[in-house]
Design a protein around this motif. Structure first.
Motif, PDB file in Angstrom:
ATOM      1  N   GLU A  21      -7.704  61.207   6.705  1.00  0.00           N
ATOM      2  CA  GLU A  21      -8.708  61.362   7.762  1.00  0.00           C
ATOM      3  C   GLU A  21      -8.006  61.540   9.114  1.00  0.00           C
TER       4      GLU A  21
ATOM      5  N   SER B 247      -6.204  64.773   9.386  1.00  0.00           N
ATOM      6  CA  SER B 247      -7.059  65.957   9.575  1.00  0.00           C
ATOM      7  C   SER B 247      -7.551  66.101  11.016  1.00  0.00           C
ATOM      8  N   LEU B 248      -7.455  65.022  11.794  1.00  0.00           N
ATOM      9  CA  LEU B 248      -7.984  65.075  13.158  1.00  0.00           C
ATOM     10  C   LEU B 248      -7.029  65.767  14.133  1.00  0.00           C
TER      11      LEU B 248
ATOM     12  N   GLN C 138     -10.379  65.549  21.190  1.00  0.00           N
ATOM     13  CA  GLN C 138     -11.217  66.750  21.088  1.00  0.00           C
ATOM     14  C   GLN C 138     -12.391  66.750  22.060  1.00  0.00           C
ATOM     15  N   TYR C 139     -12.526  65.672  22.835  1.00  0.00           N
ATOM     16  CA  TYR C 139     -13.657  65.570  23.761  1.00  0.00           C
ATOM     17  C   TYR C 139     -13.323  64.527  24.826  1.00  0.00           C
TER      18      TYR C 139
ATOM     19  N   GLN D 168     -25.095  63.490  14.442  1.00  0.00           N
ATOM     20  CA  GLN D 168     -24.243  64.566  13.933  1.00  0.00           C
ATOM     21  C   GLN D 168     -23.248  64.993  15.001  1.00  0.00           C
ATOM     22  N   GLN D 169     -21.988  64.669  14.791  1.00  0.00           N
ATOM     23  CA  GLN D 169     -20.975  65.013  15.779  1.00  0.00           C
ATOM     24  C   GLN D 169     -19.691  65.335  15.063  1.00  0.00           C
ATOM     25  N   ASN D 170     -18.660  65.542  15.820  1.00  0.00           N
ATOM     26  CA  ASN D 170     -17.402  65.870  15.148  1.00  0.00           C
ATOM     27  C   ASN D 170     -16.768  64.612  14.553  1.00  0.00           C
ATOM     28  N   GLN D 171     -15.799  64.834  13.696  1.00  0.00           N
ATOM     29  CA  GLN D 171     -15.208  63.759  12.896  1.00  0.00           C
ATOM     30  C   GLN D 171     -14.514  62.691  13.740  1.00  0.00           C
ATOM     31  N   MET D 172     -13.865  63.151  14.820  1.00  0.00           N
ATOM     32  CA  MET D 172     -13.155  62.202  15.676  1.00  0.00           C
ATOM     33  C   MET D 172     -14.149  61.266  16.356  1.00  0.00           C
TER      34      MET D 172
END
Lengths: 402, 402
Positions: free
Chosen positions: A321, A324-325, A330-331, A363-367
């Motif tokens: 996990e 993969s980030l 990322q934000y 619902q958002q990104n994985q990070m």
């Protein structure tokens, strides 16, 4: 507008932090102070005393203009990754200056150290590898490898925790944006690891937390933190019924370990080959987090390292996990702002290279999903109805306006 | 020696169980009564009121000679698998007779039903598939499919829970050993699902548990259970501080769900495609196990089914794990015995086809490791020091001698 950035945990915000913040503004003549703050779990692998929202309020009342959350993927990490994530975010926010506290207090010493280690990189890395093979912990190996290079007097002491962090901020910036200007403020009176209180009104966050835990009341630390921090702690207690410590999560950590196979534990982020069995054995017998840690602790595995891995287990975060980030935030997750902070954001908003997030949805990104999970599990250390209340905050709370 | 076997949960052992046991011995003239008993988690997917050791004591004091644990891999399962595991163990122990309680009470009706369904197997299976496609729960589909075949009057009513179990015992035996003789005892006075108490001293285990939970004391059920069961319950309370219910595990179940990705939840045994998201949504808002279940419940997913899946989640049991264990019990785990039981074991010991286990050590086979894990997590519903005490029992407790 001139901006100064600092990397913080504020656990809790105390007079030493206030001193650093004031110095940072004075020396840089900045109009805006931005802090990158760890969320609910901290770099040393422990839950924060109070939630990130509460710590953001403390920061804003003390003069910070923007509070940005350091994503979990960077906050519970060794110094390099932690520093990289934080400096990356400060640069993304167009910070011209970064200020950090250090034992050294001399920024030239840091510059010389960076140069010195660049010159000796190969030998340095070889020493580190050798010392780790000899069974040393990673931080000890770093500091011993540095010593073995015979650094001259004008270099920093890399066995000191704040020097280490400062070094990594600057090292990260040399990769991200070499134009960032650094200044450092000598830490006043309290060594980072010093658990004892001294006579003045400045004490380390560690000693402040110890005192709260030992006396089980916040009154005992009143003189070491600003009034606004004190009333925020009081307010947290009355709204959520308790402060947070690892012991509140012990039942869950133990349960998580007992419910997992060694194969599954091995896949947890930061878990080193074979260490998973040590976790299982310790969980079979320990009766609280303290005794669990004491059973686990060796020369090779520092307390901090084990706490970090325990946090990854508690949150069930897997190696693949984190891998993969990727290595960049990322934000920009905004937790709070002053009017100046808001004004500043308006001027830079259109040029931001990563999205600014003011409110999260499911619902958002994985990070970001990992940050939300961290909050849900942090909230699980509370009793109902406080647990649901804090969990809901994550979705409902807009950035705090100060 | 003549032996009769029964399949039990004894949660707790009550007067109805005593009645069945006495009838079983009378009608078979057996010298030895063997029970296959679910461990700490039961067929309907819930923790037992008291541990398997305590329930084994109740059984022995009431006249059972051998208490054998049904492995977790068979105990928290739908009737077919549960029955297969239990009958397999009774046959492994060379049981000539099996006795079960039923709503029907007529063993010939069961034989006719088995024959009838064998004759109509293809149509029966087609009906089941069709009804499940229409959104029915599996048990409803079974019972409706049976109805659709227009069974004659001398067949059993397959919508009754004890008839269903009895049917599956006999169906399993037709595969394992067709020479096993079956007898059935009509259940007295209390339907399995009947939560109300009646005038006599026999009540269903469900109504007994409800009464304990509603009144929060064991006195209220004194007349419905043997004196020995009553004093065992008292003793459990004084040794472990509480009786067990799902609510004691809610914090852990919720935490387990929140800490898992939907991908991970999907890999849990018995979790149906898409149901994992229903689990996650319900866990985000529910404040206790009752409200969690009420949120989850639909026509398609029965309470029992959802409880079973919840147990698999609580224990973090994966599909591939259960699949790898195969469909047969791999050992006979002895929880307790009378002198007759011990004598009987001596006569059959050398001919046993699977090992008899009296005491477990840490290194064992995978099926047994799951039983140990079940106990560890069952114990986690207690507070310390009771938690460690019950967990240690699993390794230290030799079979109870009565």
């Amino acid at each position: 507008m001139k901006t100064v950035g600092i990397v913080v945990e504020y656990n809790p915000f105390h007079n030493g932090h206030l001193y650093q913040l004031q110095k940072a503004k004075e020396e840089t003549h900045a109009d805006v102070a931005i802090c990158i703050m760890s969320g609910n779990f901290l770099q040393r692998g422990e839950p924060a005393l109070v939630s990130k929202w509460s710590r953001a309020k403390m920061a804003l009342s003390a003069g910070i203009d923007l509070v940005i959350e350091l994503p979990f993927a960077f906050s519970v990490q060794k110094a390099e990754i932690f520093a990289y994530g934080a400096v990356y975010l400060l640069n993304a926010l167009n910070c011209s200056h970064i200020c950090f506290g250090s034992e050294s207090g001399q920024i030239t010493e840091f510059h010389h150290t960076i140069d010195f280690l660049k010159q000796h990189r190969l030998r340095y890395e070889k020493y580190i590898k050798d010392f780790i093979k000899m069974g040393m912990s990673y931080p000890s190996a770093l500091s011993k490898a540095y010593e073995a290079l015979h650094p001259k007097n004008e270099l920093i002491d890399l066995s000191k925790p704040n020097n280490i962090l400062g070094f990594h901020y600057m090292d990260a910036a040399s990769d991200i944006n070499p134009h960032i200007q650094f200044i450092t403020v000598k830490r006043k009176n309290a060594g980072y690891h010093d658990p004892a209180f001294n006579e003045t009104n400045i004490a380390s966050a560690t000693s402040i937390r110890n005192r709260i835990q030992q006396t089980d009341q916040t009154d005992s630390i009143k003189e070491y933190i600003p009034k606004t921090s004190f009333s925020e702690l009081q307010s947290y207690l009355s709204h959520f019924g308790q402060l947070h410590s690892w012991e509140n999560y012990w039942d869950y950590l133990q349960y998580q370990i007992l419910s997992k196979s060694s194969e599954e534990l091995k896949s947890i982020y930061d878990m080193e080959e074979g260490l998973e069995n040590r976790f299982i054995r310790a969980a079979q017998t320990a009766k609280d987090f303290q005794s669990f840690m004491e059973t686990m602790k060796t020369k090779r595995y520092t307390w901090t390292r084990l706490q970090r891995i325990s946090t990854q287990v508690l949150l069930n975060v897997h190696k693949k996990e984190i891998r993969s980030l990727g290595r960049k935030p990322q934000y920009i997750r905004l937790l709070g702002m002053s009017h100046s902070g808001q004004k500043y954001l308006r001027t830079i908003k259109k040029d931001l290279e990563i999205p600014l997030i003011s409110k999260v949805s499911a619902q958002q990104n994985q990070m970001l999903a990992l940050d939300i999970k961290a909050t849900q599990i942090y909230a699980h250390g509370l009793q109902e109805p406080f647990r649901s209340k804090l969990r809901d905050y994550e979705y409902k709370q807009p950035p705090i306006m100060f």
